[in-house]
Design a protein around this motif. Sequence first.
Motif, mmCIF file in Angstrom:
data_model
loop_
_atom_site.group_PDB
_atom_site.id
_atom_site.type_symbol
_atom_site.label_atom_id
_atom_site.label_comp_id
_atom_site.label_asym_id
_atom_site.label_seq_id
_atom_site.Cartn_x
_atom_site.Cartn_y
_atom_site.Cartn_z
ATOM 1 N N ILE A 5 5.337 -3.078 2.764
ATOM 2 C CA ILE A 5 5.124 -2.911 1.330
ATOM 3 C C ILE A 5 4.047 -1.850 1.129
ATOM 4 C CG2 ILE A 5 4.375 -4.044 -0.793
ATOM 5 C CD1 ILE A 5 5.453 -6.668 0.430
ATOM 6 N N ILE A 6 4.394 -0.818 0.381
ATOM 7 C CA ILE A 6 3.435 0.267 0.150
ATOM 8 C C ILE A 6 2.296 -0.242 -0.728
ATOM 9 C CG2 ILE A 6 4.669 1.226 -1.823
ATOM 10 C CD1 ILE A 6 3.875 4.018 -0.722
ATOM 11 N N THR A 7 1.058 0.046 -0.319
ATOM 12 C CA THR A 7 -0.108 -0.416 -1.058
ATOM 13 C C THR A 7 -0.908 0.728 -1.680
ATOM 14 O OG1 THR A 7 -1.441 -0.412 0.959
ATOM 15 C CG2 THR A 7 -0.373 -2.483 0.357
ATOM 16 N N ASP A 8 -0.792 1.930 -1.127
ATOM 17 C CA ASP A 8 -1.562 3.060 -1.637
ATOM 18 C C ASP A 8 -0.877 4.363 -1.240
ATOM 19 O OD1 ASP A 8 -3.761 4.301 -2.911
ATOM 20 O OD2 ASP A 8 -4.798 4.553 -0.999
ATOM 21 N N SER A 9 -1.038 5.374 -2.075
ATOM 22 C CA SER A 9 -0.460 6.686 -1.793
ATOM 23 C C SER A 9 -1.462 7.756 -2.221
ATOM 24 C CB SER A 9 0.854 6.848 -2.555
ATOM 25 O OG SER A 9 1.531 7.997 -2.129
ATOM 26 N N LYS A 10 -1.645 8.782 -1.370
ATOM 27 C CA LYS A 10 -2.602 9.859 -1.637
ATOM 28 C C LYS A 10 -1.956 11.211 -1.372
ATOM 29 C CE LYS A 10 -6.448 6.982 -0.261
ATOM 30 N NZ LYS A 10 -7.610 6.791 0.601
ATOM 31 N N LEU A 11 -2.428 12.216 -2.086
ATOM 32 C CA LEU A 11 -1.989 13.595 -1.889
ATOM 33 C C LEU A 11 -3.178 14.383 -1.361
ATOM 34 C CD1 LEU A 11 0.160 15.828 -2.228
ATOM 35 C CD2 LEU A 11 -0.745 16.185 -4.540
ATOM 36 N N ARG A 12 -2.983 15.052 -0.225
ATOM 37 C CA ARG A 12 -4.058 15.815 0.412
ATOM 38 C C ARG A 12 -3.666 17.292 0.435
ATOM 39 N NH1 ARG A 12 -4.893 16.865 6.207
ATOM 40 N NH2 ARG A 12 -7.043 17.437 6.504
ATOM 41 N N LEU A 13 -4.525 18.121 -0.146
ATOM 42 C CA LEU A 13 -4.322 19.559 -0.152
ATOM 43 C C LEU A 13 -5.340 20.189 0.785
ATOM 44 C CD1 LEU A 13 -3.907 20.189 -3.982
ATOM 45 C CD2 LEU A 13 -2.140 19.715 -2.294
ATOM 46 N N VAL A 14 -4.878 21.064 1.680
ATOM 47 C CA VAL A 14 -5.749 21.736 2.639
ATOM 48 C C VAL A 14 -5.761 23.220 2.303
ATOM 49 C CG1 VAL A 14 -6.170 22.209 5.075
ATOM 50 C CG2 VAL A 14 -5.141 20.024 4.401
ATOM 51 N N ASP A 66 0.664 7.620 2.866
ATOM 52 C CA ASP A 66 0.978 6.297 2.322
ATOM 53 C C ASP A 66 0.404 5.224 3.235
ATOM 54 O OD1 ASP A 66 2.473 7.323 0.187
ATOM 55 O OD2 ASP A 66 4.313 7.339 1.359
ATOM 56 N N SER A 67 -0.103 4.164 2.627
ATOM 57 C CA SER A 67 -0.580 2.995 3.366
ATOM 58 C C SER A 67 0.360 1.837 3.060
ATOM 59 C CB SER A 67 -2.005 2.629 2.940
ATOM 60 O OG SER A 67 -2.885 3.667 3.252
ATOM 61 N N PHE A 68 0.659 1.074 4.085
ATOM 62 C CA PHE A 68 1.591 -0.041 3.957
ATOM 63 C C PHE A 68 0.951 -1.331 4.443
ATOM 64 C CE2 PHE A 68 4.223 3.689 4.358
ATOM 65 C CZ PHE A 68 5.251 3.465 3.470
ATOM 66 N N GLU A 69 1.368 -2.445 3.852
ATOM 67 C CA GLU A 69 1.028 -3.765 4.347
ATOM 68 C C GLU A 69 2.285 -4.309 5.020
ATOM 69 O OE1 GLU A 69 -0.478 -8.123 2.791
ATOM 70 O OE2 GLU A 69 -0.359 -6.466 1.383
ATOM 71 N N ILE A 70 2.150 -4.762 6.262
ATOM 72 C CA ILE A 70 3.291 -5.292 7.007
ATOM 73 C C ILE A 70 3.255 -6.816 6.908
ATOM 74 C CG2 ILE A 70 4.449 -5.368 9.239
ATOM 75 C CD1 ILE A 70 4.239 -2.546 8.046
ATOM 76 N N LEU A 71 4.338 -7.346 6.390
ATOM 77 C CA LEU A 71 4.454 -8.802 6.227
ATOM 78 C C LEU A 71 5.548 -9.329 7.137
ATOM 79 C CD1 LEU A 71 4.336 -8.912 2.333
ATOM 80 C CD2 LEU A 71 2.450 -9.295 3.901
ATOM 81 N N GLY A 72 5.290 -10.464 7.734
ATOM 82 C CA GLY A 72 6.267 -11.022 8.658
ATOM 83 C C GLY A 72 6.970 -12.192 8.177
#
Length: 72
Positions: A5-14, A66-72
């Motif tokens: 389950i996606i918990t956070d999303s970020k955009l990174r510009l270099v 993207d950061s995800f939470e893994i649920l079992g």
Amino acid sequence: MAQAIITDSKLRLVFETGLNEQGKPIHKSKTYSSVKQSATADQLFSVGQAISGLCSYPLAEMNRNDSFEILG
């Protein structure tokens, strides 16, 4: 079955800000948090291009993290 389950999303510009003594590029990044999780790659690309147009340095990379939470 496990779920991600996606918990956070970020955009990174270099940005390339110059060259070091060896002639290699120096990069600086800016991360934008709380990106809408349903945003498509095309939408993020358009936003990244618009933001980079306001900056004085050329855009070298664009990443979505993207950061995800893994649920079992």
